[in-house]
Design a protein around this motif. Sequence first.
Motif, PDB file in Angstrom:
ATOM      1  N   VAL A   1       0.932  -1.295   0.359  1.00  0.00           N
ATOM      2  CA  VAL A   1       0.181   0.138  -0.133  1.00  0.00           C
ATOM      3  C   VAL A   1       1.055   1.530   0.049  1.00  0.00           C
ATOM      4  O   VAL A   1       0.567   1.872  -0.706  1.00  0.00           O
ATOM      5  N   CYS A   2       1.731   0.713   0.285  1.00  0.00           N
ATOM      6  CA  CYS A   2       2.573   2.329   1.010  1.00  0.00           C
ATOM      7  C   CYS A   2       3.491   2.252  -1.014  1.00  0.00           C
ATOM      8  O   CYS A   2       3.645   3.884  -0.521  1.00  0.00           O
ATOM      9  N   GLY A   3       3.980   1.202  -0.938  1.00  0.00           N
ATOM     10  CA  GLY A   3       4.511   1.479  -2.459  1.00  0.00           C
ATOM     11  C   GLY A   3       3.930   2.318  -3.512  1.00  0.00           C
ATOM     12  O   GLY A   3       3.654   3.118  -4.820  1.00  0.00           O
ATOM     13  N   VAL A   4       1.925   1.845  -3.454  1.00  0.00           N
ATOM     14  CA  VAL A   4       1.200   2.709  -4.017  1.00  0.00           C
ATOM     15  C   VAL A   4       1.073   4.611  -4.092  1.00  0.00           C
ATOM     16  O   VAL A   4       1.863   5.174  -5.524  1.00  0.00           O
ATOM     17  N   PHE A   5       1.928   4.789  -2.809  1.00  0.00           N
ATOM     18  CA  PHE A   5       1.933   6.374  -2.290  1.00  0.00           C
ATOM     19  C   PHE A   5       3.157   6.048  -3.349  1.00  0.00           C
ATOM     20  O   PHE A   5       3.055   8.353  -4.268  1.00  0.00           O
ATOM     21  N   ASP A   6       4.269   5.772  -2.591  1.00  0.00           N
ATOM     22  CA  ASP A   6       5.495   6.457  -2.911  1.00  0.00           C
ATOM     23  C   ASP A   6       5.943   6.461  -4.453  1.00  0.00           C
ATOM     24  O   ASP A   6       6.593   7.209  -4.985  1.00  0.00           O
TER      25      ASP A   6
END
Length: 925
Positions: A668-673
């Motif tokens: 999930v953090c990867g999507v925003f990153d």
Amino acid sequence: MCFSIQAWHFCWALLSPDKIPEVQFFGASTLHTKISRHWSDLAADQHESLRTQLLSHILQFSSGPKMVLTRLCVALASLALNVIPQAWSQPVADMVRAFQPHKPDPEDGSGAKASQDPHAHCLTLLELLTVLPEEFQSSRLAQARRGQLREALAGEWAVVCPLLRQLMQSQDSSSQVKEKVLQCLSSWVALDVPLGEIQELLQDCFTALSDPELFDAAVETIVNAISQPDCQRYINALLSLMPLVLGLYDQLKTAAQDGDMETSHGICRIAVALGETHSRVLLEQVDHWQEYLALVNMILFCTGIPGHYPVNETTSSLTLTFWYTLQDDILSFEEEKQSVYLQVYRPVYFQLVDVLLHKSHYPSQEEYASWSSDDKEQFRIYRVDISDTLMYVYEMLGAELLSNLYERLGRLLMDPQQSAVWQDTEALLFGFQSIAETIDVNYSDVIPGLIGLIPRINISNILLADTVMYTIGSLAEWLADHPVMLGGILPMVLQGLAKPELSVSSVSTLKRICRECRYDLGPYAQEILTVSQVRHGGIHSNTSSGSQCMWLMQGLGFLLSALPSEEILGRLHSLITPHIQQLDTLAQQELNATNKQSIIHIVGMLASLFTTLDINRQADCLEGAASSRLPAPQSTQNPVVVVLQQVFTLIQTILSKWLHDSEVVEAVCGVFDKSVRTLLHDFGPMVPQLGEMLGEIYSAFPQASALDLARQMVHIFAGEEHHISHIRSLTEVLTSTTLTIFQQGPRDHPDIAESFMDLHAQILKRKPDLYLSEQLDVKALFYCGILSLKFPETPTVKAASQFFTEFLSRCKDMPSFGDVLQRDGKLLTETVLQAVGGESPSSLTEHFSEVLLNLSRHCPALLSQWLKETLQTPGFPCAQVTAEQKHTFSQQLLREQTNKRRVKEIVKEFALLCRGLQGSGYSDY
């Protein structure tokens, strides 16, 4: 020392005939170890008796066991290397006299007994003569001593050579003896014995090739002999070998015809060894050009040897580097000379292309299906090697090579009788792809014709279809310059995309086309998106196809980026809505491994899409602007931001259920990153709600991925006034939670320590004013940095050293930093010195040198005081270093404030001293 002396004696007891072979072997090995490493233990007056004992035992074991005999021979060879030439002036002559397969001399004082088994003693002598040069090559010797021994051994060749010739030509010599002679010669040629002095023996080796029992040993010996670079000094001797090698051509062709892989392999090794090692020298012998051309054609035959690699033959792969060498040598001549050689060898290289393309042919589908996975992988690697060779050959043959391939492909595709042989078409396309993948073919006049021919290819065969796809992909840059040709080629790619068995090649090709040709794909956008959505439906649940889904999404991101801005959001919604719906369903379901993988997969697809979906990319390209962008006005909000805001509640739901699963949180953090890296300031509208959510999930369950995302947000938005309050709040929450982890003991969380250090290094670089907040305890952060330096993990220590690099550079501007440094800088210095002194792995020394360099650069007076105070403690940082060595280290370090390389050397040398390794050779690495 007592044991050391006793060891010389108990070795002989272990060699007693009543001991089992394993014990005897241990005795012989111990004896060799003592002679090779502890020779100085033995008094000079004992050398002669040791030699006599060894000779006696070697004779005793001449009939076996073989492993004991070999170790005793090695031991005697080691003894010889210790006493030649001073105390043993003619070692080889003495050995020959002691072991010669003739009547021994009763007056011989060597200690050898009368021969009871001449054959065994002959083999023993040859074993001894074989291991003598080998022991010389493997021994660690000073350069002067090595030169002295090499000269002495070279002088002994005059004794060895006639013996070997006599044994090779004697009708009484068994195959076993002759094989041992060949091995002995192979050992001696490594001493750079002049090629002229072994010519007759080499002729004997070539004769031995006709004996199946001696073939392998003869090949090995010939290859070793002619592979010596020193041979190039003896041109006449080299030329004399040419007829011998060419004389093997008939034997080679017979072996190839009979499927005798071992014989063809061995003869090929000989031809390549001569042709490749001495290519330039032989090219320069213009009076013998026809002989060398014949050798080149012999090697060409080896390249094209019948059968499929690696199932029917393993010879052709041996020849590929020869063609590189020959081409390099030809192209290295001056222009006039080069043109003469090109007239001779360009036709050969055109033949080579034909041969390589034929060798790249797949077998029939039935036969290929029967191959093992290992054979298929070896064949794949073999084709890669052929591809590299074709690419290299293009340098010599140029545009004419592409024209040649194009004409042949045209004839194939226009002749309906030939088109049934799909392997021919595949091989020609493979040749095109090999060249186009690395050579700029944009100016080639045959590419338009090739693009016109490709749609004529029937891609019902999967292997052919794969190559068609990769060939189109290799021409993506050309298509970007000639977009009018897209209409004829794109339908084939989309047709391939619909076939699961072509997913890798078709998705890879579509991604390349979308990246290179995105500004010309508008008319095809709907069709591409439609086919892609169908494709997603077929493979999205298959984890083995996960990477292809990611590639496809990246390609679609390029495609959407170039569409008119008013179309992007609608098409984006159309593309991702099915996935969002499935994600919504999964969010309501129970926690299990299947649902987890599906969530990670869908979230990963979104991240891949947002990596390349950048509506500002086209504007940047048009304006030539590589500078950072300004935030877009709110009225033209980025479509990615619109989508993220719409699914934000769903993402929060997923996180609330899967909070304790680091893989889901990381995805999930990867999507925003990925989004913030791509959109930069356009991501701004997401900062408030994302910052709040990050703080909440990290406080509930700290994970490194949240810190990494926060670091990206700091990097982009810490300098923007209307975002600074959100960034400050997020930083304070993350820091407070992490300090608790450090207070409780962070050793089990090296990833969090690493990401925390990286985050604060970024804050120090971008917005050090954040530390003016009372909520950020600078002293506590300093201690966290010190604790992180003590971790054994390289990434954590590296992050901590970067944190201190930034911290120390800010001390003069930030009074609170200066106060902390004054109070705790000694502890930092002590920690680094302890680590350098052996507390931490030596591989981390480079990062500790960074901290010491920055201390020396930014506070030299304080560092001088701290070094003096810490290093004066006895035994600190370790007991191995003296007070003088510590003083020298301090002085050297304090003299350097800018030279990073020099500081690394100083710290590394000190670390080696502390570990007792200085001068051990470790300092060379």
